[in-house]
Scaffold this motif. Structure first.
Motif, PDB file in Angstrom:
ATOM      1  N   ASN A   6      13.102  57.158  -5.860  1.00  0.00           N
ATOM      2  CA  ASN A   6      12.119  57.859  -6.842  1.00  0.00           C
ATOM      3  C   ASN A   6      11.102  56.877  -7.456  1.00  0.00           C
ATOM      4  OD1 ASN A   6      13.031  60.881  -6.930  1.00  0.00           O
ATOM      5  ND2 ASN A   6      14.701  59.865  -7.169  1.00  0.00           N
ATOM      6  N   PHE A   7      11.628  55.792  -7.777  1.00  0.00           N
ATOM      7  CA  PHE A   7      10.710  54.964  -8.969  1.00  0.00           C
ATOM      8  C   PHE A   7      10.440  53.536  -8.026  1.00  0.00           C
ATOM      9  CE2 PHE A   7      10.548  51.793 -12.450  1.00  0.00           C
ATOM     10  CZ  PHE A   7       9.363  52.295 -13.027  1.00  0.00           C
ATOM     11  N   PHE A   8      11.436  52.720  -7.881  1.00  0.00           N
ATOM     12  CA  PHE A   8      11.008  51.464  -7.422  1.00  0.00           C
ATOM     13  C   PHE A   8      10.113  51.395  -6.049  1.00  0.00           C
ATOM     14  CE2 PHE A   8      14.596  50.078  -9.958  1.00  0.00           C
ATOM     15  CZ  PHE A   8      13.836  49.372 -11.102  1.00  0.00           C
ATOM     16  N   SER A   9      10.532  52.392  -5.243  1.00  0.00           N
ATOM     17  CA  SER A   9       9.582  52.351  -3.900  1.00  0.00           C
ATOM     18  C   SER A   9       8.214  52.735  -4.407  1.00  0.00           C
ATOM     19  CB  SER A   9      10.263  53.364  -2.980  1.00  0.00           C
ATOM     20  OG  SER A   9      11.760  52.963  -2.618  1.00  0.00           O
ATOM     21  N   LEU A  10       8.156  53.872  -5.226  1.00  0.00           N
ATOM     22  CA  LEU A  10       6.689  54.303  -5.778  1.00  0.00           C
ATOM     23  C   LEU A  10       5.943  53.031  -6.351  1.00  0.00           C
ATOM     24  CD1 LEU A  10       4.659  56.061  -6.821  1.00  0.00           C
ATOM     25  CD2 LEU A  10       5.992  56.515  -8.525  1.00  0.00           C
ATOM     26  N   VAL A  11       6.743  52.300  -7.212  1.00  0.00           N
ATOM     27  CA  VAL A  11       5.934  51.150  -7.799  1.00  0.00           C
ATOM     28  C   VAL A  11       5.458  50.129  -6.812  1.00  0.00           C
ATOM     29  CG1 VAL A  11       6.461  49.116  -9.358  1.00  0.00           C
ATOM     30  CG2 VAL A  11       7.149  51.343  -9.961  1.00  0.00           C
ATOM     31  N   VAL A  29      -0.658  60.434  -3.019  1.00  0.00           N
ATOM     32  CA  VAL A  29       0.419  61.335  -3.467  1.00  0.00           C
ATOM     33  C   VAL A  29       1.737  60.603  -3.275  1.00  0.00           C
ATOM     34  CG1 VAL A  29       1.323  63.617  -3.636  1.00  0.00           C
ATOM     35  CG2 VAL A  29      -0.982  63.270  -3.272  1.00  0.00           C
ATOM     36  N   TYR A  30       2.812  60.687  -3.979  1.00  0.00           N
ATOM     37  CA  TYR A  30       3.901  60.009  -3.632  1.00  0.00           C
ATOM     38  C   TYR A  30       5.029  61.034  -3.525  1.00  0.00           C
ATOM     39  CZ  TYR A  30       8.074  57.262  -3.391  1.00  0.00           C
ATOM     40  OH  TYR A  30       9.373  56.448  -3.119  1.00  0.00           O
ATOM     41  N   CYS A  31       5.466  61.658  -2.468  1.00  0.00           N
ATOM     42  CA  CYS A  31       6.482  62.813  -2.399  1.00  0.00           C
ATOM     43  C   CYS A  31       7.910  62.669  -2.160  1.00  0.00           C
ATOM     44  CB  CYS A  31       6.081  63.469  -0.988  1.00  0.00           C
ATOM     45  SG  CYS A  31       4.209  64.082  -1.035  1.00  0.00           S
ATOM     46  N   PRO A  32       8.479  61.478  -1.837  1.00  0.00           N
ATOM     47  CA  PRO A  32       9.619  61.352  -1.714  1.00  0.00           C
ATOM     48  C   PRO A  32      10.733  61.558  -2.845  1.00  0.00           C
ATOM     49  CG  PRO A  32       8.882  59.414  -0.313  1.00  0.00           C
ATOM     50  CD  PRO A  32       7.530  60.044  -1.243  1.00  0.00           C
ATOM     51  N   GLY A  33      11.816  62.165  -3.039  1.00  0.00           N
ATOM     52  CA  GLY A  33      12.535  62.502  -4.175  1.00  0.00           C
ATOM     53  C   GLY A  33      14.140  62.961  -3.853  1.00  0.00           C
ATOM     54  N   SER A  34      14.887  63.205  -4.595  1.00  0.00           N
ATOM     55  CA  SER A  34      16.205  63.428  -4.556  1.00  0.00           C
ATOM     56  C   SER A  34      16.678  64.427  -5.540  1.00  0.00           C
ATOM     57  CB  SER A  34      17.165  62.111  -4.559  1.00  0.00           C
ATOM     58  OG  SER A  34      16.836  61.473  -5.990  1.00  0.00           O
ATOM     59  N   ILE A  35      17.601  64.977  -5.111  1.00  0.00           N
ATOM     60  CA  ILE A  35      18.269  65.945  -6.055  1.00  0.00           C
ATOM     61  C   ILE A  35      19.897  66.008  -5.954  1.00  0.00           C
ATOM     62  CG2 ILE A  35      18.730  68.528  -6.780  1.00  0.00           C
ATOM     63  CD1 ILE A  35      16.366  69.131  -5.269  1.00  0.00           C
ATOM     64  N   ASN A  36      20.409  64.937  -7.082  1.00  0.00           N
ATOM     65  CA  ASN A  36      21.962  64.867  -7.165  1.00  0.00           C
ATOM     66  C   ASN A  36      22.250  65.227  -8.381  1.00  0.00           C
ATOM     67  OD1 ASN A  36      22.326  62.972  -4.756  1.00  0.00           O
ATOM     68  ND2 ASN A  36      21.245  61.390  -5.624  1.00  0.00           N
ATOM     69  N   LEU A  37      22.852  66.233  -8.221  1.00  0.00           N
ATOM     70  CA  LEU A  37      23.194  67.150  -9.455  1.00  0.00           C
ATOM     71  C   LEU A  37      24.836  67.139  -9.365  1.00  0.00           C
ATOM     72  CD1 LEU A  37      21.022  70.262  -9.061  1.00  0.00           C
ATOM     73  CD2 LEU A  37      20.566  67.985 -10.059  1.00  0.00           C
ATOM     74  N   LYS A  38      25.429  66.370 -10.311  1.00  0.00           N
ATOM     75  CA  LYS A  38      27.094  66.248 -10.318  1.00  0.00           C
ATOM     76  C   LYS A  38      27.112  66.017 -11.881  1.00  0.00           C
ATOM     77  CE  LYS A  38      27.713  64.215  -5.779  1.00  0.00           C
ATOM     78  NZ  LYS A  38      27.906  62.937  -5.126  1.00  0.00           N
ATOM     79  N   PRO A  39      28.438  66.272 -12.310  1.00  0.00           N
ATOM     80  CA  PRO A  39      29.017  65.747 -13.801  1.00  0.00           C
ATOM     81  C   PRO A  39      28.744  64.148 -13.663  1.00  0.00           C
ATOM     82  CG  PRO A  39      30.404  67.379 -12.949  1.00  0.00           C
ATOM     83  CD  PRO A  39      29.643  67.175 -11.846  1.00  0.00           C
ATOM     84  N   PHE A  40      28.404  63.769 -14.853  1.00  0.00           N
ATOM     85  CA  PHE A  40      28.226  62.147 -14.978  1.00  0.00           C
ATOM     86  C   PHE A  40      29.354  61.722 -14.438  1.00  0.00           C
ATOM     87  CE2 PHE A  40      28.730  58.516 -17.987  1.00  0.00           C
ATOM     88  CZ  PHE A  40      27.658  57.825 -17.299  1.00  0.00           C
ATOM     89  N   LYS A  41      30.615  62.107 -15.078  1.00  0.00           N
ATOM     90  CA  LYS A  41      31.842  61.272 -14.782  1.00  0.00           C
ATOM     91  C   LYS A  41      32.133  61.371 -13.258  1.00  0.00           C
ATOM     92  CE  LYS A  41      34.704  65.475 -15.411  1.00  0.00           C
ATOM     93  NZ  LYS A  41      36.128  66.280 -16.089  1.00  0.00           N
ATOM     94  N   MET A  42      31.477  62.101 -12.359  1.00  0.00           N
ATOM     95  CA  MET A  42      31.764  62.183 -10.975  1.00  0.00           C
ATOM     96  C   MET A  42      30.772  61.435 -10.186  1.00  0.00           C
ATOM     97  SD  MET A  42      32.737  66.141 -10.338  1.00  0.00           S
ATOM     98  CE  MET A  42      32.805  65.718  -8.464  1.00  0.00           C
ATOM     99  N   MET A  43      29.719  60.719 -11.204  1.00  0.00           N
ATOM    100  CA  MET A  43      28.653  59.980 -10.463  1.00  0.00           C
ATOM    101  C   MET A  43      29.144  58.562 -10.462  1.00  0.00           C
ATOM    102  SD  MET A  43      25.023  61.530 -11.136  1.00  0.00           S
ATOM    103  CE  MET A  43      24.462  63.171 -10.642  1.00  0.00           C
ATOM    104  N   ALA A  74      17.221  62.747 -13.535  1.00  0.00           N
ATOM    105  CA  ALA A  74      16.441  62.950 -14.676  1.00  0.00           C
ATOM    106  C   ALA A  74      16.013  61.595 -15.062  1.00  0.00           C
ATOM    107  CB  ALA A  74      17.140  63.719 -16.002  1.00  0.00           C
ATOM    108  N   ALA A  75      17.020  60.606 -14.998  1.00  0.00           N
ATOM    109  CA  ALA A  75      16.645  59.268 -15.442  1.00  0.00           C
ATOM    110  C   ALA A  75      15.595  58.410 -14.596  1.00  0.00           C
ATOM    111  CB  ALA A  75      17.943  58.421 -15.427  1.00  0.00           C
ATOM    112  N   ALA A  76      15.669  58.871 -13.425  1.00  0.00           N
ATOM    113  CA  ALA A  76      14.738  58.258 -12.178  1.00  0.00           C
ATOM    114  C   ALA A  76      13.260  58.902 -12.459  1.00  0.00           C
ATOM    115  CB  ALA A  76      15.342  58.488 -10.973  1.00  0.00           C
ATOM    116  N   LYS A  77      13.214  60.141 -12.641  1.00  0.00           N
ATOM    117  CA  LYS A  77      11.944  60.850 -12.823  1.00  0.00           C
ATOM    118  C   LYS A  77      11.244  60.341 -14.169  1.00  0.00           C
ATOM    119  CE  LYS A  77      11.972  63.145  -8.779  1.00  0.00           C
ATOM    120  NZ  LYS A  77      10.725  62.802  -7.847  1.00  0.00           N
TER     121      LYS A  77
END
Length: 230
Positions: free
Chosen positions: A94-99, A68-82, A134-137
């Motif tokens: 989320n992804f590369f460390s899992l792979v 089971v791979y549990c690490p994750g993140s929640i970065n919720l911002k408008p796209f223009k602020m990211m 959402a892109a990472a997941k």
């Protein structure tokens, strides 16, 4: 049969709930940065920072029956602020460390073993301010389906896609009664999720009771992804 199961993360939140149940009947290995929360559990702890360390597979048993791979993140911002860095960081955690970890342990996975990854309801249901996570997941979902096809029938690989869960990761979104009520009302089942809600499904996927399931994305989201009751 007593299984050998490896959790990356697992010292709090959803991972802790999974480990708390698994350790009653199985051999559980938790690779995480901290261990204070799991000191009272019958598990083997492996000090491990998913972003900076190489997993020492020599301390694992020769055969793993679950992962089971549990690490994750929640970065919720408008796209223009990211910044682009946010996208890189979310993808790395989320992804590369899992792979990277899957590459290291895939040879240890036994026949009829099971892997469980985590996504988010925001992959299948477009939501504002979720572009990075959402892109990472979404990458995880595609990876899981491809791997499930490649490693069938030896290894089953499934993904749990939750909505908002009351964990330390989501603390800032649920740190007042008003926020909890607003988030609860968004869901047809009128509450936010609990770690146990996701742990129960994960335990099912790790068990032989799900032996005819692979390559699936399971929405455990209070009905948010499929019901419109407003």
């Amino acid at each position: 049969m007593k299984k050998n199961i490896l959790l990356i993360g697992g010292s709090h939140g959803i991972g802790f709930s999974i480990a708390s149940e698994l350790q009653k009947e199985h051999n559980v290995y938790i690779a995480s940065r901290t261990k204070e929360e799991i000191q009272n559990l019958n598990v083997t702890h492996i000090p491990f920072d998913v972003l900076n360390d190489e997993l020492d597979t020599s301390v694992l048993p020769d055969e793993l029956h679950g992962f089971v791979y549990c690490p994750g993140s929640i970065n919720l911002k408008p796209f223009k602020m990211m910044s682009l860095d946010t996208f890189y960081e979310d993808m790395e955690l989320n992804f590369f460390s899992l792979v990277k970890i899957v590459k290291n342990i895939i040879s240890k996975m036994s026949v009829n073993s099971s892997m469980v990854f985590f996504s988010t309801v925001a992959v299948g249901t477009g939501m504002p301010f979720h572009s990075s996570v959402a892109a990472a997941k979404g990458a995880i979902e595609g990876f899981a389906k491809s791997m499930a096809a490649e490693y069938a029938p030896k290894i089953r690989i499934n993904v749990v896609a939750p909505s908002l869960i009351d964990t330390p990761l989501a603390k800032r979104l649920l740190n007042t009664d008003k926020k909890v009520e607003i988030m609860s009302q968004r869901h047809p089942l009128k509450r936010v999720g609990k770690p146990e809600d996701i742990a129960d499904v994960s335990l099912f996927l790790l068990s032989d009771k799900s032996s005819w399931m692979t390559g699936q994305i399971l929405g455990v989201d209070g009905g948010l992804s499929s019901l419109n009751i407003n």
